[in-house]
Design a protein around this motif. Structure first.
Motif, PDB file in Angstrom:
ATOM      1  N   GLY A 117       0.835  -1.200   0.000  1.00  0.00           N
ATOM      2  CA  GLY A 117       0.000   0.000   0.000  1.00  0.00           C
ATOM      3  C   GLY A 117       0.866   1.245   0.000  1.00  0.00           C
ATOM      4  N   LYS A 118       0.499   2.223  -0.807  1.00  0.00           N
ATOM      5  CA  LYS A 118       1.337   3.401  -1.015  1.00  0.00           C
ATOM      6  C   LYS A 118       1.432   4.289   0.226  1.00  0.00           C
ATOM      7  CE  LYS A 118       2.359   6.663  -4.702  1.00  0.00           C
ATOM      8  NZ  LYS A 118       2.806   7.753  -3.836  1.00  0.00           N
ATOM      9  N   LYS A 119       0.401   4.309   1.068  1.00  0.00           N
ATOM     10  CA  LYS A 119       0.427   5.174   2.243  1.00  0.00           C
ATOM     11  C   LYS A 119       1.552   4.769   3.198  1.00  0.00           C
ATOM     12  CE  LYS A 119      -2.802   8.051   1.261  1.00  0.00           C
ATOM     13  NZ  LYS A 119      -2.508   9.485   1.082  1.00  0.00           N
ATOM     14  N   SER A 120       1.702   3.486   3.423  1.00  0.00           N
ATOM     15  CA  SER A 120       2.797   3.006   4.269  1.00  0.00           C
ATOM     16  C   SER A 120       4.138   3.187   3.567  1.00  0.00           C
ATOM     17  CB  SER A 120       2.582   1.530   4.617  1.00  0.00           C
ATOM     18  OG  SER A 120       3.678   1.024   5.346  1.00  0.00           O
ATOM     19  N   PHE A 121       4.162   2.954   2.262  1.00  0.00           N
ATOM     20  CA  PHE A 121       5.405   3.100   1.500  1.00  0.00           C
ATOM     21  C   PHE A 121       5.933   4.530   1.580  1.00  0.00           C
ATOM     22  CE2 PHE A 121       7.548   4.135  -2.524  1.00  0.00           C
ATOM     23  CZ  PHE A 121       8.560   3.188  -2.525  1.00  0.00           C
ATOM     24  N   ASP A 122       5.042   5.513   1.475  1.00  0.00           N
ATOM     25  CA  ASP A 122       5.466   6.913   1.530  1.00  0.00           C
ATOM     26  C   ASP A 122       6.046   7.281   2.892  1.00  0.00           C
ATOM     27  OD1 ASP A 122       4.675   7.307  -1.066  1.00  0.00           O
ATOM     28  OD2 ASP A 122       2.714   8.136  -0.558  1.00  0.00           O
TER      29      ASP A 122
END
Length: 291
Positions: A117-122
């Motif tokens: 998921g991009k939110k955690s990646f960011d």
């Protein structure tokens, strides 16, 4: 009090926002139905398979089952499962906070965070907890076409590193879907496999008959069970995301409706005050001419 032009502008803005949030709620509701069907069909199979997996692990020796090896915890992997998009309340923040809590609870360990998921990646991509070489660099893109094959390849990468001794413990942190309004934050130990809790009523050792033999079970059934468990966590998070967003957009639409009522009331009061002032000015002007 704001003038009539400012109030009209705010009414138009809030009304546009309400239309957007109402549309997003309908989109999330449609996506939720598909995601909910997927996880409700998958969950009984995955939970039963996990129960069998735990029983098998307790019956096999550690040398026969490399996924149950208990080692001194020096290297930890946290699989943080969030969404790619926001506007879903505290859905993503809860997972990220829990991942940071696990990091704080293990100060002496080498910790890496693999983001689904991009939110955690960011959040973690520019920190010391970003995954090293050998991990899927674009695991956060799995939601673009969510399927078992992609989830299986990520799980297999994690399992290979644990089997090779490069990881001592793996956690899954995700939101478990209960219904559209409730998502429960889960911290699940993925590896090593957690043995079932011993029952106080039964102290006798269960003798298992293995069919096929132990070697085939270790090489086929246990890895498949772990991959299914990993995929279930992602499906849970996917359904929970749409449920959380639908709830958040429903509340936003209700709030916009309440705000519109207050703004229209304020507008009517200001308009009446303006009309009254104009009448007073006309009357005063007429009196001055007559005088």
């Amino acid at each position: 009090m704001a003038n009539l032009k400012e109030i009209r502008s705010r009414i138009t803005s809030v009304n546009s926002t309400r239309q957007i949030t109402a549309a997003m709620k309908m989109v999330s509701a449609a996506k939720l139905r598909r995601a909910q069907d997927a996880i409700t069909q998958m969950r009984p199979y995955a939970e039963k398979l996990q129960e069998i997996l735990q029983n098998l692990s307790s019956a096999l020796d550690v040398s026969e089952n490399p996924y149950a090896a208990q080692r001194e915890v020096k290297r930890i992997l946290i699989v943080s499962i969030t969404s790619n998009r926001g506007l879903c309340g505290a859905f993503n923040n809860n997972v990220i906070k829990q991942a940071k809590t696990i990091i704080a609870q293990n100060p002496g360990a080498r910790i890496q965070v693999l983001s689904i998921g991009k939110k955690s990646f960011d959040v973690f991509k520019k920190t010391d907890y970003a995954p090293g070489v050998g991990y899927p660099t674009e695991a956060y893109k799995i939601y673009e076409d969510l399927n078992f094959a992609d989830a299986s390849s990520i799980a297999e990468c994690v399992m290979d590193k644990f089997e090779a001794g490069k990881l001592d413990k793996v956690y899954l942190v995700y939101n478990s879907f209960r219904n559209a309004a409730i998502q429960i934050l889960e911290t699940e130990q993925f590896l090593p496999i957690v043995p079932p809790e011993a029952s106080s009523e039964s102290t006798s050792q269960i003798d298992y008959i293995f069919e096929p033999n132990k070697e085939e079970i270790v090489t086929e059934l246990i890895p498949k069970s772990l991959k299914t468990q990993f995929y279930k966590a992602i499906l849970d998070s996917n359904a929970g995301e749409h449920g959380a967003r639908m709830t958040a957009m429903h509340k936003a639409t209700d709030n916009a409706t309440d705000m519109l009522k207050d703004l229209k009331l304020t507008y009517n009061k200001a308009r009446q005050a303006s009309i009254t002032n104009e009448i007073l000015e006309i009357v005063a002007g007429a009196e001055a001419l007559n005088g």
